[in-house]
Motif scaffolding. Structure first.
Motif, PDB file in Angstrom:
ATOM      1  N   UNK A 262       0.840  -1.196   0.000  1.00  0.00           N
ATOM      2  CA  UNK A 262       0.000   0.000   0.000  1.00  0.00           C
ATOM      3  C   UNK A 262       0.876   1.248   0.000  1.00  0.00           C
ATOM      4  N   UNK A 263       0.236   2.405  -0.221  1.00  0.00           N
ATOM      5  CA  UNK A 263       0.969   3.670  -0.193  1.00  0.00           C
ATOM      6  C   UNK A 263       1.609   3.885   1.171  1.00  0.00           C
ATOM      7  N   UNK A 264       0.868   3.551   2.229  1.00  0.00           N
ATOM      8  CA  UNK A 264       1.409   3.697   3.582  1.00  0.00           C
ATOM      9  C   UNK A 264       2.657   2.850   3.754  1.00  0.00           C
ATOM     10  N   UNK A 265       2.623   1.621   3.237  1.00  0.00           N
ATOM     11  CA  UNK A 265       3.773   0.724   3.360  1.00  0.00           C
ATOM     12  C   UNK A 265       4.952   1.204   2.517  1.00  0.00           C
ATOM     13  N   UNK A 266       4.651   1.856   1.395  1.00  0.00           N
ATOM     14  CA  UNK A 266       5.728   2.421   0.575  1.00  0.00           C
ATOM     15  C   UNK A 266       6.514   3.475   1.348  1.00  0.00           C
ATOM     16  N   UNK A 268       6.565   3.877   4.526  1.00  0.00           N
ATOM     17  CA  UNK A 268       7.210   3.255   5.688  1.00  0.00           C
ATOM     18  C   UNK A 268       8.555   2.658   5.286  1.00  0.00           C
ATOM     19  N   UNK A 269       8.606   2.074   4.073  1.00  0.00           N
ATOM     20  CA  UNK A 269       9.858   1.468   3.605  1.00  0.00           C
ATOM     21  C   UNK A 269      10.921   2.517   3.329  1.00  0.00           C
ATOM     22  N   UNK A 270      10.489   3.767   3.167  1.00  0.00           N
ATOM     23  CA  UNK A 270      11.444   4.863   2.964  1.00  0.00           C
ATOM     24  C   UNK A 270      11.842   5.508   4.284  1.00  0.00           C
ATOM     25  N   UNK A 271      10.858   5.939   5.052  1.00  0.00           N
ATOM     26  CA  UNK A 271      11.155   6.717   6.258  1.00  0.00           C
ATOM     27  C   UNK A 271      11.615   5.856   7.435  1.00  0.00           C
ATOM     28  N   UNK A 398      12.809  -5.614   7.965  1.00  0.00           N
ATOM     29  CA  UNK A 398      12.263  -4.767   9.021  1.00  0.00           C
ATOM     30  C   UNK A 398      10.747  -4.670   8.975  1.00  0.00           C
ATOM     31  N   UNK A 399      10.158  -4.582   7.762  1.00  0.00           N
ATOM     32  CA  UNK A 399       8.720  -4.341   7.642  1.00  0.00           C
ATOM     33  C   UNK A 399       7.920  -5.580   7.261  1.00  0.00           C
ATOM     34  N   UNK A 400       8.599  -6.607   6.733  1.00  0.00           N
ATOM     35  CA  UNK A 400       7.884  -7.797   6.296  1.00  0.00           C
ATOM     36  C   UNK A 400       7.272  -7.671   4.927  1.00  0.00           C
ATOM     37  N   UNK A 401       7.497  -6.539   4.240  1.00  0.00           N
ATOM     38  CA  UNK A 401       6.953  -6.307   2.906  1.00  0.00           C
ATOM     39  C   UNK A 401       8.083  -6.046   1.916  1.00  0.00           C
ATOM     40  N   UNK A 402       7.966  -6.667   0.738  1.00  0.00           N
ATOM     41  CA  UNK A 402       8.967  -6.514  -0.309  1.00  0.00           C
ATOM     42  C   UNK A 402       8.587  -5.332  -1.202  1.00  0.00           C
TER      43      UNK A 402
END
Length: 490
Positions: A262-266, A268-271, A398-402
């Motif tokens: 999702x956009x939120x997860x995107x 999160x993967x940056x910040x 760290x986030x569990x999302x690729x």
């Protein structure tokens, strides 16, 4: 299954887990979330992954070198109108540059995989759209300008999806730091080969086409033809990478695809990934070396050295230096790690660019020093995608999302900023030294011409090296640890 067999199946889970599930996971239809098959890189991938990038460079350099020439000399636009056309489309292109990876990661994966599919679904549209960038379709200036801008934006939007997906395959196909380094090295080598070929063949090819379809349409024809080289090259990448990317089954349950975010997860993967932000800042120095030195070279050789003819041998030697550096990166990274190799390349560029500022009086010495600096640039150019791929491993751990597509797509941001800074830095330096057209400079003013050409890029590289040393902490050992833990979760 016996106890001994169960023990053997569990043991490799923390290191390279895919082998334990080889009986029920196939290359063409792996379950989402299953540990990836550790398929070794083929010789085609080791040495020819990047032919599509060579085609891309050959195609895009028509715009880089001749778009403004087309607008003013062939299309007949005034310089002010030509400037507006170029500014409008480049501004839109820069604003969209960070979105492509997010869209690839945020939408449903296609038939041939989330990333590989983009190598064949859209590239074939590019030659048709791209050609219209170099056509004046009407005597009406406003209508013609609108068509050119729309064609420019549309062609760039389409090709950026393929470009980002192609860059992401470094992370997807390369399962170890060594594999990623090899793929990055091969891709960078072919990228530089494309640039070298264009510098000697681009204009003669367009001139040849002018004799067939007319001078006004020569760049449109060249853009169309070279665009198909990109299409064929990306198709070659599609075939080379067959069996290396997990494919989400059509029957998979909603929410099980870990590569869809999702956009939120995107964000999160940056910040939540300070390593990535530091890498993007440091990466800006590399692009400034590429764009600023290229733009400033003519001013040094013509107005400081008084011999513009030296540009021919200069262009050849620095291109060869970059090609050799890009190819050597795979061996350096194997011995030192991609991180250490990147840091050394930045230090090397900083030192040799600064030496140009010191030994500015002899243009032959300058050519030698810049060739060595470009050798280190080739290493840096090949190293950075491998480091972006390492930040993907860290983010996934760290986030569990690729978020592979999103993160690899962020490479476009420092690139676009580097293009912007090219004009700012060069203009400021020319004003500072009192440059005037047609005047060969003497004394310290000659050294002043190397401020943009060498000194400013040297300072930026030194800053980039400090950022990487102090802020980028993802080592080869940590990447292997993160990947082992990710595989163990599958």
């Amino acid at each position: 299954m016996s106890k001994n067999k169960r023990k053997r199946a569990k043991k490799p889970q923390s290191a390279k887990a895919g082998t334990a599930q080889s009986g029920r996971v196939q290359n063409s239809g792996q379950r989402s979330g299953a540990a990836p098959n550790r398929k070794p890189l083929s010789n085609a991938l080791r040495y020819f992954f990047g032919v599509g990038d060579a085609g891309f460079v050959l195609m895009s350099n028509i715009e880089t070198f001749y778009f403004m020439t087309f607008l003013t000399d062939l299309a007949g636009f005034g310089s002010a109108v030509a400037g507006v056309i170029n500014s409008v489309f480049t501004t839109i292109d820069a604003c969209l540059s960070w979105l492509y990876g997010g869209i690839i990661n945020g939408t449903k994966a296609k038939k041939w995989g989330r990333y590989r599919s983009w190598l064949i679904l859209v590239p074939w549209v590019v030659p048709f759209l791209y050609a219209f960038m170099f056509l004046r379709v009407s005597d009406n200036e406003i209508l013609s300008a609108i068509v050119i801008i729309v064609a420019a934006v549309a062609s760039h939007v389409v090709w950026n999806f393929s470009y980002v997906a192609n860059a992401t395959l470094v992370s997807v196909v390369g399962k170890t730091p060594e594999d990623k380094a090899v793929l990055s090295s091969s891709r960078a080598t072919w990228n530089n080969i494309g640039g070298l070929l264009f510098s000697y063949l681009g204009l003669p090819f367009a001139t040849l086409l002018a004799g067939v379809i007319g001078e006004k349409n020569q760049f449109a024809a060249a853009a169309f033809c070279l665009g198909w080289l990109m299409v064929v090259g990306y198709y070659a990448h599609f075939k080379m990478t067959e069996g290396y990317e997990e494919i989400e089954p059509a029957t998979a349950k909603k929410g099980t695809d870990k590569t869809k975010i999702t956009i939120r997860e995107m964000f999160a993967s940056l910040f939540k990934n300070p390593q990535l932000m530091i890498l993007m800042l440091a990466d800006l120095a590399k692009w400034c070396v590429k764009f600023v030195t290229a733009a400033a070279a003519i001013y040094y050789f013509r107005d400081a050295a008084g011999d513009a003819g030296l540009m021919t041998i200069y262009t050849l030697l620095i291109s060869l230096g970059a090609i050799v550096g890009a190819f050597c990166m795979r061996y350096l990274a194997k011995s030192l790690s991609s991180r250490t190799t990147m840091i050394l390349s930045y230090v090397g560029m900083a030192v040799f660019l600064f030496l140009i500022y010191v030994f500015y009086q002899n243009p032959y010495v300058v050519i030698f020093l810049m060739t060595v600096a470009q050798f280190f640039y080739g290493i840096a150019f090949a190293s950075s995608p491998a480091l972006y791929a390492d930040t993907i491993v860290y983010s996934t751990w760290k986030t569990g999302k690729d978020a592979s597509g999103w993160i690899m797509g962020l490479q476009n941001l420092p690139l676009k900023i580097g293009v912007f800074l090219r004009g700012v830095i060069l203009s400021a330096c020319l004003v500072a030294v009192g440059w005037e057209s047609g005047i060969v400079l003497e004394g310290t003013a000659r050294q002043g011409m190397t401020i943009a050409f060498a000194l400013v890029p040297a300072i930026l590289c030194a800053v980039g090296a400090v950022l990487l040393i102090g802020g980028f902490k993802i080592t080869k050992e940590k990447v292997e640890q993160y990947q082992a833990e990710i595989d163990a979760r599958a």
